[in-house]
Motif scaffolding. Structure first.
Motif, mmCIF file in Angstrom:
data_model
loop_
_atom_site.group_PDB
_atom_site.id
_atom_site.type_symbol
_atom_site.label_atom_id
_atom_site.label_comp_id
_atom_site.label_asym_id
_atom_site.label_seq_id
_atom_site.Cartn_x
_atom_site.Cartn_y
_atom_site.Cartn_z
ATOM 1 N N ASP A 59 14.498 38.278 92.217
ATOM 2 C CA ASP A 59 13.353 37.498 91.724
ATOM 3 C C ASP A 59 12.374 37.203 92.864
ATOM 4 O OD1 ASP A 59 14.486 37.274 89.156
ATOM 5 O OD2 ASP A 59 15.333 35.273 89.567
ATOM 6 N N ARG B 219 17.075 28.537 91.493
ATOM 7 C CA ARG B 219 17.844 29.388 90.574
ATOM 8 C C ARG B 219 17.389 30.848 90.611
ATOM 9 N NH1 ARG B 219 14.773 26.200 86.821
ATOM 10 N NH2 ARG B 219 13.363 27.516 85.631
ATOM 11 N N ALA B 220 16.340 31.134 91.379
ATOM 12 C CA ALA B 220 15.843 32.511 91.497
ATOM 13 C C ALA B 220 16.809 33.352 92.322
ATOM 14 C CB ALA B 220 14.468 32.519 92.149
ATOM 15 N N LEU C 268 12.994 26.091 90.009
ATOM 16 C CA LEU C 268 12.850 27.519 89.746
ATOM 17 C C LEU C 268 13.258 28.323 90.980
ATOM 18 C CD1 LEU C 268 11.843 29.775 87.803
ATOM 19 C CD2 LEU C 268 9.590 29.499 88.893
ATOM 20 N N TRP C 269 12.802 27.907 92.142
ATOM 21 C CA TRP C 269 13.140 28.588 93.395
ATOM 22 C C TRP C 269 14.645 28.630 93.603
ATOM 23 C CZ3 TRP C 269 11.211 31.685 96.937
ATOM 24 C CH2 TRP C 269 11.817 31.770 98.197
ATOM 25 N N ASN D 141 8.989 23.491 90.216
ATOM 26 C CA ASN D 141 8.862 24.701 91.028
ATOM 27 C C ASN D 141 10.028 24.854 92.006
ATOM 28 O OD1 ASN D 141 6.556 25.540 89.732
ATOM 29 N ND2 ASN D 141 5.164 24.674 91.258
ATOM 30 N N TYR E 15 4.267 31.762 90.180
ATOM 31 C CA TYR E 15 5.701 32.005 90.391
ATOM 32 C C TYR E 15 6.332 32.595 89.126
ATOM 33 C CZ TYR E 15 5.338 28.713 94.381
ATOM 34 O OH TYR E 15 5.019 28.053 95.537
ATOM 35 N N ARG E 16 5.968 32.026 88.006
ATOM 36 C CA ARG E 16 6.564 32.463 86.744
ATOM 37 C C ARG E 16 6.090 33.856 86.354
ATOM 38 N NH1 ARG E 16 6.922 27.463 87.776
ATOM 39 N NH2 ARG E 16 8.557 26.160 86.856
#
Length: 189
Positions: free
Chosen positions: A133, A128-129, A125-126, A122, A78-79
């Motif tokens: 992104d 705030r993507a 992260l999703w 994870n 993902y990163r």
């Protein structure tokens, strides 16, 4: 002489299987529920947690180990998808990871704690993507281009696949169980 399977078709079939298992459900919601579902299935497995239903099949604990490994791998993928431009990604042999990392000997609570911590990161992260992104693409060595969005949706289907596999494993072990009287919730392997 039989023809070897077409790797492109096999990759597309794998992607489709996982996406079908997700259906129209929110992948983040599905993934949020997985750690608690795993905890319940570990409890349901009881003394059979480390027992394999057949020699070449994984125990419930090995299935948990696979989810653990996949989540760690996906954290990097993902990163890379967000941070790099079309980065190459290697595949990994899940059977070798489960065997060589000796997941059937792992501490179940520690493994679940790591899985839950990485999953939480994870999911954050999703959330705030941006849409941009989520559309970014990696180049998977076996499956070709995959967007962050596709990978994230696939891992939700992957969760469902392996939760079902754990249920099937428990059912098979229950049918074949020879009564055991272990005093430990998670017996040594």
């Amino acid at each position: 002489m039989s023809a070897s399977p077409d790797p492109v078709r096999a990759a597309a079939a794998y992607q489709q299987l996982l996406i079908t298992l997700l259906g129209n459900d929110d992948p983040a919601r599905v993934q949020e529920g997985t750690p608690e579902a795993v905890r319940g299935l570990m409890r349901d497995a009881g003394g059979d947690l480390r027992r394999r239903p057949a020699p070449k099949e994984w125990s419930v604990l090995e299935l948990v180990g696979h989810l653990h490994d996949a989540e760690i791998v996906m954290a990097g993928r993902y990163r890379w998808a967000i941070s790099e431009d079309r980065p190459p990604l290697i595949g990994y042999d899940q059977d070798l990871w489960v065997e060589r990392l000796r997941h059937n000997q792992d501490d179940p609570e520690q493994m679940l704690a790591v899985f839950q911590a990485v999953r939480t990161a994870n999911l954050a992260l999703w959330r705030r993507a941006t849409l941009e992104d989520r559309g970014r693409v990696v180049m998977h060595a076996e499956r070709g281009p995959e967007s962050y969005d596709l990978m994230f949706r696939m891992i939700a289907g992957h969760d469902r696949f392996h939760l079902n596999q754990m249920r099937d494993t428990i059912a098979a072990l229950t049918r074949s169980r020879i009564p055991s009287h272990s005093g430990s919730e998670y017996p040594a392997g």
